[in-house]
Enzyme design. Structure first.
Site, PDB file in Angstrom:
ATOM      1  N   LYS A   1      33.700  36.245  39.078  1.00 58.32           N
ATOM      2  CA  LYS A   1      34.512  36.518  40.269  1.00 58.32           C
ATOM      3  C   LYS A   1      34.836  35.209  40.996  1.00 58.32           C
ATOM      4  CE  LYS A   1      30.228  37.410  42.839  1.00 58.32           C
ATOM      5  NZ  LYS A   1      29.271  38.472  43.202  1.00 58.32           N
TER       6      LYS A   1
ATOM      7  N   TYR B   1      40.655  12.415  64.450  1.00 55.03           N
ATOM      8  CA  TYR B   1      41.158  13.266  65.524  1.00 55.03           C
ATOM      9  C   TYR B   1      40.139  13.427  66.653  1.00 55.03           C
ATOM     10  CZ  TYR B   1      45.122  14.984  62.737  1.00 55.03           C
ATOM     11  OH  TYR B   1      46.282  15.100  62.025  1.00 55.03           O
TER      12      TYR B   1
HETATM   13  C1  LIG Z   1      27.933  38.195  42.644  1.00 58.57           C
HETATM   14  C2  LIG Z   1      27.088  39.257  42.019  1.00 58.57           C
HETATM   15  C3  LIG Z   1      26.129  38.954  41.018  1.00 58.57           C
HETATM   16  C4  LIG Z   1      25.765  37.542  40.617  1.00 58.57           C
HETATM   17  O1  LIG Z   1      24.707  37.056  41.405  1.00 58.57           O
HETATM   18  P1  LIG Z   1      24.110  35.578  41.181  1.00 58.57           P
HETATM   19  O2  LIG Z   1      23.088  35.431  42.237  1.00 58.57           O
HETATM   20  O3  LIG Z   1      25.258  34.639  41.369  1.00 58.57           O
HETATM   21  O4  LIG Z   1      23.580  35.534  39.790  1.00 58.57           O
HETATM   22  C5  LIG Z   1      25.507  40.008  40.393  1.00 58.57           C
HETATM   23  N1  LIG Z   1      25.760  41.301  40.748  1.00 58.57           N
HETATM   24  C6  LIG Z   1      26.624  41.612  41.733  1.00 58.57           C
HETATM   25  C7  LIG Z   1      26.817  43.043  42.100  1.00 58.57           C
HETATM   26  C8  LIG Z   1      27.305  40.616  42.414  1.00 58.57           C
HETATM   27  O5  LIG Z   1      28.151  40.933  43.395  1.00 58.57           O
END
Ligand SMILES: *Cc1c(COP(=O)(O)O)cnc(C)c1O
Length: 371
Positions: free
Chosen positions: A35, A261
């Protein structure tokens, strides 16, 4: 084009994949979470490499992320963790597999699947065992089973849940309770369905800390990208993404002059500063300004001075032997994302996923001497 680039090392990805695989019990499958552009890197290149390495499944948060992978030719099953009802038609069109996290989405998906005369379309049922984010909570499984029995349009490919604090051993009791609750949901569902969907609950830290909870599959994100949530695990893993840039200009600042800035930095003594071509529009939060964050130049820390601008930051190089055009590391190989993000009480997850789409991605897939 600026010289700011995010280098994606696919050899590091392969190393991390093989390391995490070595922690799995025999027969346990691996789902790679890709993702958010594969945690800020480049989801197509990462998914292609993982497919080549033999990954069993992918997960994305939203349908559009899965569509991008399908359009790039990825054929491995893709679980969509947080689908919206509006995206169900395109989910089906692209052979993506939605998570069913409430009666509202379950009913809507069944309705669409039936309208399209689908048979046994794979879905995944999510249980909320304590995160209180998504998933069926405190429900009578009989109610879910009723919907599933009345339709042939969908089939439950897996049952899953997500842990709240698998990286924090002070929360071990809570985590063990989540695992027990998940097992209980799984038992009731499996009995009622009359077939065995896959079970999965573990993220990266759970793979390491709760090997008994690997069930049929694990879902790893951060570990694949090189971060293990502890100094020990970080040593075993290699950062996949390295954010680097160059020095655009060097200035000599006299005592009493200000930099940036709002005159947020005043030189207390004669200073030498370097201006770098990246800013908050590239993912360097304003919170790193005023000396809190730093970059690495020729192996030394150069603190960010003044306010982070949209397209630039200025760093103090008074004590660093460097010149215009020299390479600068922000995070990744040679510049710890753990240490940098800690400076603003953040975590590598946030720092690495923040690199904006303006930053060019450069894929590196040649075995290097060290790896
Ligand atoms: C993002 C996510 C993961 C991955 O978790 P990590 O700590 O990055 O390994 C796994 N399961 C779900 C449901 C997630 O949203």
């Amino acid at each position: 084009m600026s010289h700011t680039v995010l280098e994606i090392d696919l050899n590091a990805l392969a190393h991390n994949y093989n390391y995490l695989r070595s922690k799995l019990r025999p027969g346990v499958k691996m789902l790679a979470v890709v993702k958010a552009y594969a945690y800020g890197s480049e989801s197509v290149a990462v998914a292609k490499k993982l497919e080549e390495l033999g990954v069993d499944y992918f997960a994305v948060a939203y349908a559009s992320e899965g569509i991008r992978l399908r359009e790039a030719g990825i054929e491995t099953p893709i679980l969509v963790l947080h689908p919206q009802i509006e995206s169900f038609a395109s989910i089906i069109e692209h052979c993506l597999e939605p998570s069913m996290y409430s009666f509202r989405v379950l009913k809507a998906f069944i309705e669409l699947a039936e309208a399209q005369n689908l048979k046994g379309y794979p879905v995944h049922i999510k249980f909320n065992t304590g995160l209180n984010r998504l998933g069926f909570k405190d429900v009578n499984e009989a109610e879910i089973l009723q919907y599933l029995k009345e339709t042939e349009a969908i089939k439950v490919k897996s049952l899953f849940s997500h842990l709240v604090a698998s990286e924090d051993l002070n929360e071990k009791r809570f985590t063990l309770q989540q695992i027990e609750d998940f097992k209980s949901h799984a038992t009731h569902m499996t009995q009622g369905l009359g077939y065995k969907p896959w079970l999965h609950q573990s993220n990266t830290s759970a793979i390491i800390n709760y090997p008994d909870a690997q069930f049929d599959m694990v879902r790893s994100g951060i570990g694949l990208y090189g971060y293990g949530n502890t100094p020990e695990e970080d040593l075993q893993l290699k950062p996949v993404a390295t954010l680097k840039t160059i020095i655009s200009q060097i200035h000599e600042i006299a005592v009493g002059e200000t930099v940036g800035y709002n005159r947020a930095h005043t030189a207390a003594r004669k200073e030498r500063t370097a201006t770098l071509p990246l800013g908050h529009a590239d993912g360097i939060s304003r919170a790193y300004g005023k000396g809190r964050g730093y970059v690495m130049i020729n192996g030394k820390k150069a603190p960010i001075i003044g306010n982070v601008c949209m397209d630039m930051i200025m760093v103090n190089v008074t004590k660093i032997d460097c010149e215009e055009g020299d390479e600068v590391l922000i995070f990744g190989k040679g510049a710890s994302a753990v240490a940098l993000s800690a400076r603003i009480k953040s975590i590598p997850y946030e720092l690495i996923t923040a690199v904006s789409q303006r930053v060019a991605r450069k894929i590196v897939d040649q075995p290097t001497k060290e790896s």
